[in-house]
Design an enzyme around this catalytic site. Structure first.
Site, mmCIF file in Angstrom:
data_model
loop_
_atom_site.group_PDB
_atom_site.id
_atom_site.type_symbol
_atom_site.label_atom_id
_atom_site.label_comp_id
_atom_site.label_asym_id
_atom_site.label_seq_id
_atom_site.Cartn_x
_atom_site.Cartn_y
_atom_site.Cartn_z
ATOM 1 N N LEU A 1 11.350 -20.467 -4.781
ATOM 2 C CA LEU A 1 10.290 -19.666 -4.170
ATOM 3 C C LEU A 1 8.959 -19.831 -4.900
ATOM 4 O O LEU A 1 8.900 -19.773 -6.127
ATOM 5 C CB LEU A 1 10.707 -18.189 -4.200
ATOM 6 C CG LEU A 1 9.670 -17.146 -3.773
ATOM 7 C CD1 LEU A 1 9.402 -17.240 -2.280
ATOM 8 C CD2 LEU A 1 10.136 -15.741 -4.140
ATOM 9 N N HIS B 1 2.961 3.538 -9.043
ATOM 10 C CA HIS B 1 2.787 2.114 -9.348
ATOM 11 C C HIS B 1 4.018 1.548 -10.053
ATOM 12 O O HIS B 1 4.395 0.384 -9.823
ATOM 13 C CB HIS B 1 1.543 1.913 -10.215
ATOM 14 C CG HIS B 1 0.260 2.251 -9.520
ATOM 15 N ND1 HIS B 1 -0.076 1.726 -8.291
ATOM 16 C CD2 HIS B 1 -0.778 3.082 -9.873
ATOM 17 C CE1 HIS B 1 -1.251 2.204 -7.912
ATOM 18 N NE2 HIS B 1 -1.690 3.021 -8.861
ATOM 19 N N ASP C 1 0.830 -1.206 0.000
ATOM 20 C CA ASP C 1 0.000 0.000 0.000
ATOM 21 C C ASP C 1 0.867 1.260 0.000
ATOM 22 O O ASP C 1 1.939 1.290 0.596
ATOM 23 C CB ASP C 1 -0.892 -0.006 1.243
ATOM 24 C CG ASP C 1 -1.997 1.022 1.174
ATOM 25 O OD1 ASP C 1 -2.302 1.490 0.057
ATOM 26 O OD2 ASP C 1 -2.550 1.371 2.227
#
Length: 236
Positions: free
Chosen positions: A127, A32, A15
């Site tokens: 991962l 962004h 956020d």
């Protein structure tokens, strides 16, 4: 890296991108772009730490419905660019890329790219990177119970046999381990509809740091917070 990741599944609510950009007199989309680069950095670090599972909450169902269409379109283009750019990196680091959420609302090209990358990386042994796109915890719960109702109507399950263990497989997130630690940047202290079912016993860490500014010191602080936690799961 000063600290080794102490958990098996680390999740981020990323956020603050828009606010970061506005604080620097830039358009929101610039935030962004910076946020995407920060996500790439976190993925890189976590893959080096041999973290088994990393979740990134990239776009909520509410974001998709409430943000301006121009912003959503730009985000789709950014996602496509990032995924294409790092396709080779995923294979080099043996990262398995998975998606959570309803991708049917996105452009066909982005949907196809997500599907192709999921298929291409499915056998990777490093991962497990989970990207939540157009995802909402309440929506996941609703969809799980819709699937459950079909099974009950079809006599595959009975109401008497239902329990937490029998219900969990109907959740789309059940294919992944429950998150041990959920980190939210940007100063807000809430889950915002993220992993509502599987976060029952997750440790929560909230920081005022905006996502593009999240760095090594912040990451080490989250790890230290998790180490101090007493995870009793309701026991004494």
């Amino acid at each position: 890296m000063e600290s080794v990741c102490p958990c098996k599944h680390l999740a981020f609510i990323m956020d603050g991108n828009g606010r970061w950009a506005e604080s620097k007199n830039h358009k929101r989309f610039f935030g962004h772009v910076k946020g995407a680069k920060k996500a790439q950095w976190v993925v890189d670090i976590c893959s080096q730490l041999n973290l088994p599972c990393l979740s990134l909450f990239a776009l909520s169902t509410e974001n998709f419905l409430s943000r301006p269409k121009t912003e959503i379109s730009a985000l789709q283009r950014l996602l496509k660019k990032v995924f294409l750019k790092h396709s080779d990196f995923l294979m080099k680091r043996q990262i398995k890329l998975s998606f959570l959420g309803d991708l049917s609302v996105f452009s066909s090209s982005l949907q196809n790219l997500c599907q192709d990358l999921s298929e291409k990386t499915k056998d990777n042994s490093g991962l497990n990177l989970i990207v939540a796109l157009n995802y909402g915890g309440r929506q996941e719960i609703l969809q799980a119970f819709q699937k459950l109702a079909k099974e009950i109507r079809g006599d595959s399950l009975s109401l008497q046999s239902l329990n937490e263990k029998s219900i969990t497989p109907f959740f789309s997130s059940s294919q992944f381990p429950e998150p041990d630690l959920i980190v939210r940047t940007g100063g807000e202290a809430r889950l915002s509809n993220f992993y509502l079912w599987s976060a029952s016993y997750s440790e929560l860490y909230f920081t005022k740091t905006l996502w593009p500014d999240f760095g090594r010191e912040d990451l080490n602080s989250t790890f230290e917070s998790f180490r101090r936690a007493r995870r009793k799961y309701g026991k004494i």
